[in-house]
Design an enzyme around this catalytic site. Structure first.
Site, short mmCIF file in Angstrom:
data_model
loop_
_atom_site.label_atom_id
_atom_site.label_comp_id
_atom_site.label_asym_id
_atom_site.label_seq_id
_atom_site.Cartn_x
_atom_site.Cartn_y
_atom_site.Cartn_z
N GLY A 11 0.79 -1.24 0.00
CA GLY A 11 0.00 0.00 0.00
C GLY A 11 0.81 1.28 0.00
O GLY A 11 0.35 2.32 0.47
N SER A 12 2.02 1.23 -0.58
CA SER A 12 2.81 2.48 -0.61
C SER A 12 2.17 3.51 -1.55
O SER A 12 2.29 4.72 -1.31
CB SER A 12 4.26 2.20 -1.01
N ASN A 13 1.48 3.05 -2.59
CA ASN A 13 0.77 4.01 -3.45
C ASN A 13 -0.43 4.62 -2.71
O ASN A 13 -0.71 5.81 -2.87
CB ASN A 13 0.32 3.35 -4.75
N LEU A 89 -10.34 -8.68 -12.15
CA LEU A 89 -11.78 -8.48 -11.94
C LEU A 89 -12.53 -8.87 -13.21
O LEU A 89 -11.98 -8.82 -14.31
CB LEU A 89 -12.03 -7.01 -11.60
N HIS A 105 0.28 0.66 -13.03
CA HIS A 105 0.97 -0.55 -13.48
C HIS A 105 2.46 -0.26 -13.63
O HIS A 105 2.84 0.78 -14.20
CB HIS A 105 0.37 -1.02 -14.82
N THR A 137 -10.21 -1.37 -18.18
CA THR A 137 -11.23 -1.97 -19.04
C THR A 137 -11.17 -3.48 -18.86
O THR A 137 -10.26 -3.98 -18.18
CB THR A 137 -10.99 -1.62 -20.53
N GLU A 139 -10.13 -5.82 -20.62
CA GLU A 139 -8.88 -6.47 -21.01
C GLU A 139 -7.75 -6.03 -20.07
O GLU A 139 -7.57 -4.82 -19.85
CB GLU A 139 -8.54 -6.08 -22.46
N ASP A 141 -4.77 -4.62 -18.21
CA ASP A 141 -3.75 -3.59 -18.43
C ASP A 141 -3.81 -2.97 -19.83
O ASP A 141 -2.78 -2.59 -20.40
CB ASP A 141 -2.33 -4.16 -18.19
N THR A 168 9.13 4.88 -6.63
CA THR A 168 9.25 6.33 -6.35
C THR A 168 8.51 7.12 -7.43
O THR A 168 7.83 8.11 -7.14
CB THR A 168 10.74 6.73 -6.33
N GLU A 170 6.01 6.02 -9.23
CA GLU A 170 4.56 5.78 -9.07
C GLU A 170 3.97 6.75 -8.05
O GLU A 170 2.90 7.31 -8.25
CB GLU A 170 4.31 4.34 -8.58
C1 GRF Z 1 3.05 -1.26 -7.63
O1 GRF Z 1 4.28 -1.49 -8.26
C2 GRF Z 1 1.94 -1.12 -8.64
O2 GRF Z 1 2.36 -0.55 -9.84
C3 GRF Z 1 1.55 -2.57 -8.88
O3 GRF Z 1 1.66 -3.16 -7.61
C4 GRF Z 1 2.61 -2.46 -6.82
C5 GRF Z 1 1.92 -2.06 -5.56
O4 GRF Z 1 2.77 -1.47 -4.62
N1 GRF Z 1 0.25 -2.64 -9.48
P1 GRF Z 1 2.16 -0.85 -3.29
O5 GRF Z 1 1.29 -1.92 -2.66
O6 GRF Z 1 1.38 0.37 -3.65
O7 GRF Z 1 3.35 -0.54 -2.43
#
Ligand code: GRF
Length: 212
Positions: A11-13, A89, A105, A137, A139, A141, A168, A170
């Site tokens: 969950g770093s994003n 999904l 991604h 969508t 399909e 990615d 970083t 992302e």
């Molecule tokens: C990220 O690299 C994202 O692009 C991919 O899964 C990873 C998730 O990282 N879909 P985090 O859980 O957000 O740290």
């Protein structure tokens, strides 16, 4: 804009979105976080930030989707963000969120859909790599790419070092894309991406967009 974030792991994003909201440069409400894994560390991040969480673990995909849909209706979200959500999904579920579900991604799509993207980019001798935020969508990615953040692959890079460097990028990209969507600067009309009312031929592309 009210968002829900789907996670499966670290969950770093999600944290990057939480921080952007806390630092007041991203004006969205994180209504809740949904995980398909009970031990996802992102759930701890959400709870620390006082954000509602829902865990639907160990379920078949259609059951997960039914529960998730009910939860999203309760939260009344405008946008769903897949941020490290590692489950495919069904098209029936995704159809509910056309134009309002995005995914981050770890590759420069359309290259390297699916898993193990960093090693595959190294093995192919790529000079560049990075991450993409795209609409989801049916399909995998393959939805319209909104924006990408790229870097040079260094000769000494490994899959692990690339994963760290791409992460970083992302964290810099995803909250910004959310901001543009929230401000309605970015949208799809006539099946074409638009930024500030202008049709875009290609996704926005940044080179090592990051912040100290
Ligand atoms: C990220 O690299 C994202 O692009 C991919 O899964 C990873 C998730 O990282 N879909 P985090 O859980 O957000 O740290």
């Amino acid at each position: 804009m009210r968002i829900a974030v789907f996670i499966s792991g670290n969950g770093s994003n999600l944290q990057a979105i939480i921080d952007a909201v806390h630092n007041k440069w991203l004006d969205v409400t994180i209504s809740g976080v949904i995980s398909n894994k009970a031990d996802a560390y992102g759930l701890v991040r959400a709870e620390k930030a006082g954000i509602a969480t829902a865990v639907f673990a160990g379920k078949k995909v259609t059951t997960f989707e039914k529960l998730a849909l009910e939860q999203l209706e309760t939260w009344q979200v405008d946008c769903v963000v897949l941020a490290g959500f590692m489950r495919v999904l069904t098209p029936a579920f995704i159809d509910n969120f056309a134009g309002i579900m995005i995914n981050i991604h770890p590759s420069l799509l359309p290259k390297y859909k699916g898993l193990d993207t960093h090693q595959r980019a190294i093995d192919a001798g790529e000079a560049y790599h990075g991450c993409s935020v795209h609409f989801v969508t049916a399909e995998l990615d393959a939805g319209k790419i909104i924006a990408q953040n790229m870097l040079h692959i260094h000769p000494e890079d490994t899959a692990a070092s690339l994963a760290e460097r791409v992460h970083t990028l992302e964290h810099a990209l995803l909250p910004r894309v959310l901001g543009w969507l929230a401000d309605q600067r970015f949208y799809i009309a006539h099946d074409t991406l638009h930024l500030d009312q202008f049709p875009l031929k290609k996704p926005l592309c940044f080179f090592e967009l990051s912040f100290v």
